[in-house]
Write a protein that holds these residues in place. Structure first.
Motif, PDB file in Angstrom:
ATOM      1  N   ALA A  58       0.817  -1.215   0.000  1.00 18.88           N
ATOM      2  CA  ALA A  58       0.000   0.000   0.000  1.00 18.88           C
ATOM      3  C   ALA A  58       0.855   1.272   0.000  1.00 18.88           C
ATOM      4  N   ALA A  59       0.312   2.289  -0.648  1.00 15.91           N
ATOM      5  CA  ALA A  59       0.845   3.645  -0.523  1.00 15.91           C
ATOM      6  C   ALA A  59      -0.268   4.489   0.088  1.00 15.91           C
ATOM      7  N   VAL A  60       0.094   5.390   0.977  1.00 10.11           N
ATOM      8  CA  VAL A  60      -0.904   6.218   1.645  1.00 10.11           C
ATOM      9  C   VAL A  60      -0.601   7.697   1.421  1.00 10.11           C
ATOM     10  N   GLY A  61      -1.657   8.467   1.153  1.00 11.46           N
ATOM     11  CA  GLY A  61      -1.419   9.890   0.938  1.00 11.46           C
ATOM     12  C   GLY A  61      -2.642  10.604   0.400  1.00 11.46           C
ATOM     13  N   VAL A  62      -2.534  11.931   0.349  1.00  9.03           N
ATOM     14  CA  VAL A  62      -3.608  12.782  -0.167  1.00  9.03           C
ATOM     15  C   VAL A  62      -3.158  13.408  -1.490  1.00  9.03           C
ATOM     16  N   HIS A  63      -3.906  13.117  -2.534  1.00 11.04           N
ATOM     17  CA  HIS A  63      -3.677  13.602  -3.901  1.00 11.04           C
ATOM     18  C   HIS A  63      -3.951  15.114  -3.955  1.00 11.04           C
ATOM     19  N   PRO A  64      -3.182  15.845  -4.763  1.00 11.61           N
ATOM     20  CA  PRO A  64      -3.396  17.304  -4.802  1.00 11.61           C
ATOM     21  C   PRO A  64      -4.823  17.703  -5.180  1.00 11.61           C
ATOM     22  N   HIS A  65      -5.477  16.888  -6.006  1.00 11.36           N
ATOM     23  CA  HIS A  65      -6.858  17.218  -6.374  1.00 11.36           C
ATOM     24  C   HIS A  65      -7.763  17.202  -5.139  1.00 11.36           C
ATOM     25  N   HIS A  66      -7.487  16.286  -4.234  1.00 17.36           N
ATOM     26  CA  HIS A  66      -8.334  16.165  -3.041  1.00 17.36           C
ATOM     27  C   HIS A  66      -7.925  17.114  -1.915  1.00 17.36           C
ATOM     28  N   VAL A  67      -6.808  17.813  -2.119  1.00 14.92           N
ATOM     29  CA  VAL A  67      -6.453  18.876  -1.174  1.00 14.92           C
ATOM     30  C   VAL A  67      -7.556  19.931  -1.179  1.00 14.92           C
ATOM     31  N   TRP A  68      -8.240  20.040  -2.328  1.00 16.69           N
ATOM     32  CA  TRP A  68      -9.329  21.020  -2.450  1.00 16.69           C
ATOM     33  C   TRP A  68     -10.384  20.849  -1.354  1.00 16.69           C
ATOM     34  N   ARG A  69     -10.665  19.587  -1.023  1.00 16.93           N
ATOM     35  CA  ARG A  69     -11.697  19.325  -0.013  1.00 16.93           C
ATOM     36  C   ARG A  69     -11.344  20.004   1.314  1.00 16.93           C
ATOM     37  N   PHE A  70     -10.056  19.924   1.669  1.00 15.58           N
ATOM     38  CA  PHE A  70      -9.624  20.501   2.948  1.00 15.58           C
ATOM     39  C   PHE A  70      -9.680  22.029   2.907  1.00 15.58           C
ATOM     40  N   LEU A  71      -9.298  22.576   1.760  1.00 14.15           N
ATOM     41  CA  LEU A  71      -9.348  24.033   1.612  1.00 14.15           C
ATOM     42  C   LEU A  71     -10.802  24.522   1.679  1.00 14.15           C
ATOM     43  N   GLU A  72     -11.684  23.798   0.990  1.00 13.57           N
ATOM     44  CA  GLU A  72     -13.098  24.181   0.996  1.00 13.57           C
ATOM     45  C   GLU A  72     -13.676  24.138   2.398  1.00 13.57           C
ATOM     46  N   LYS A  73     -13.332  23.070   3.106  1.00 10.32           N
ATOM     47  CA  LYS A  73     -13.850  22.901   4.466  1.00 10.32           C
ATOM     48  C   LYS A  73     -13.391  24.062   5.352  1.00 10.32           C
ATOM     49  N   ALA A  74     -12.112  24.408   5.190  1.00 11.10           N
ATOM     50  CA  ALA A  74     -11.568  25.512   5.995  1.00 11.10           C
ATOM     51  C   ALA A  74     -12.295  26.810   5.671  1.00 11.10           C
ATOM     52  N   ARG A  75     -12.529  27.027   4.385  1.00 18.19           N
ATOM     53  CA  ARG A  75     -13.185  28.274   3.974  1.00 18.19           C
ATOM     54  C   ARG A  75     -14.609  28.362   4.476  1.00 18.19           C
ATOM     55  N   GLN A  76     -15.259  27.193   4.556  1.00 15.46           N
ATOM     56  CA  GLN A  76     -16.663  27.202   4.977  1.00 15.46           C
ATOM     57  C   GLN A  76     -16.812  27.592   6.431  1.00 15.46           C
TER      58      GLN A  76
END
Ligand SMILES: [Zn+2]
Ligand SMILES: [Zn+2]
Length: 298
Positions: A58-76
């Motif tokens: 396995a490889a574990v990590g957050v893809h740059p495309h899904h970094v958007w989710r965290f940014l959106e959540k923070a902005r909300q």
């Protein structure tokens, strides 16, 4: 033996089909798979699959495309000032980091890499993030996530699987400010774009270059891969994406589910590379498998 160094049997499309997918891979001499995470949830599933099947790491990590989710959540979290948003970024990064560390520490025999992580400026027509826009702020979040995760690869002596799409300069700039995160023989430019800059950087720092099913129909990639020495190549499918020819043409118009690539298609990639380089399939298999073992410490 062949290794699929980058596939996503942790994606929904493969749900409850992983055992048969592995069977079909074996029939094509593909005996080892690295299942790559793109967010925390499917990273956990990659680890679970690695526990269940000997063939999987396995490889574990957050893809740059899904970094958007965290940014959106923070902005909300409404009307934050720039400073408050930065503070929130740090605490979100810390939380994600801790979850990745837990996965790594709890599963030393399964987790071989951090991935996939990196930079992505591509405009995706189909995405779950309706408001996604490539802004400076978003790129700075991608950068922060990339550096945090590259540090984990460094600290835990894991391989680093780098995703880059239309963001070569962002990626190389990040390394130029943090050359302690350049990990020779432990890093791969997965599904590498045909870029001389990337090739030169990879060669200089002994990075590997991942080649996928799109080499069977993308002329620029064919010209690129022809120039990459076999000693730098690893094979991957990025399945369910990037179904190679001739199946790609034969299955045109079918639903995605019916034209999904699988790890077995690494065999097609290997045969295509052998032809392209005018060497035997055995030679491609032996060299790229040795490369994969070195990269992931298999
Ligand atoms: Zn990718
Ligand atoms: Zn991928």
């Amino acid at each position: 033996m062949l290794v699929d160094t980058h596939c996503h049997t942790n994606f929904k499309i493969f749900k409850s089909k992983v055992a048969e997918v592995i069977d079909r891979a074996h029939q094509a001499r593909v005996d080892q798979l690295v299942v790559v995470g793109s967010d925390l949830k499917n990273s956990r599933l990659a680890v679970r699959q690695a526990k269940q099947f000997d063939e999987i790491k396995a490889a574990v990590g957050v893809h740059p495309h899904h970094v958007w989710r965290f940014l959106e959540k923070a902005r909300q979290q409404s009307r934050l000032t720039g400073e408050e948003l930065d503070e929130l970024k740090l605490s979100i990064l810390d939380e994600v980091k801790q979850q990745l560390i837990d996965l790594i520490k709890d599963n030393p025999n399964q987790v071989v890499a951090i991935g996939e992580v990196g930079f992505d400026r591509h405009f995706y027509e189909k995405t779950q993030y309706e408001t996604l826009e490539i802004t400076d702020q978003y790129m700075s979040w991608q950068r922060a996530f990339f550096l945090m995760q590259a540090e984990l690869a460094h600290d835990y002596d894991l391989a680093l699987i780098i995703h880059n799409r239309e963001a070569v300069d962002d990626l190389l700039e990040a390394f130029s400010t943090r050359n302690d995160l350049i990990l020779p023989q432990k890093t791969v430019f997965h599904c590498c774009e045909p870029s001389k800059k990337l090739f030169d950087f990879a060669q200089k720092h002994q990075f590997f270059i991942g080649v996928d099913g799109d080499v069977t129909y993308d002329v620029a990639k064919q010209e690129f891969i022809q120039k990459v020495p076999l000693e730098m190549l690893v094979l991957e499918t990025d399945s369910p994406y990037l179904l190679p020819e001739p199946e790609r043409s034969q299955k045109q118009g079918l639903r995605f589910r019916e034209r999904a690539a699988e790890p077995k298609h690494v065999r097609v990639v290997a045969e295509f590379v052998a032809n392209l380089k005018a060497v035997s399939l055995d030679q491609v298999a032996a060299t790229t498998t040795a490369n994969a073992k070195k990269l992931f410490n298999l």
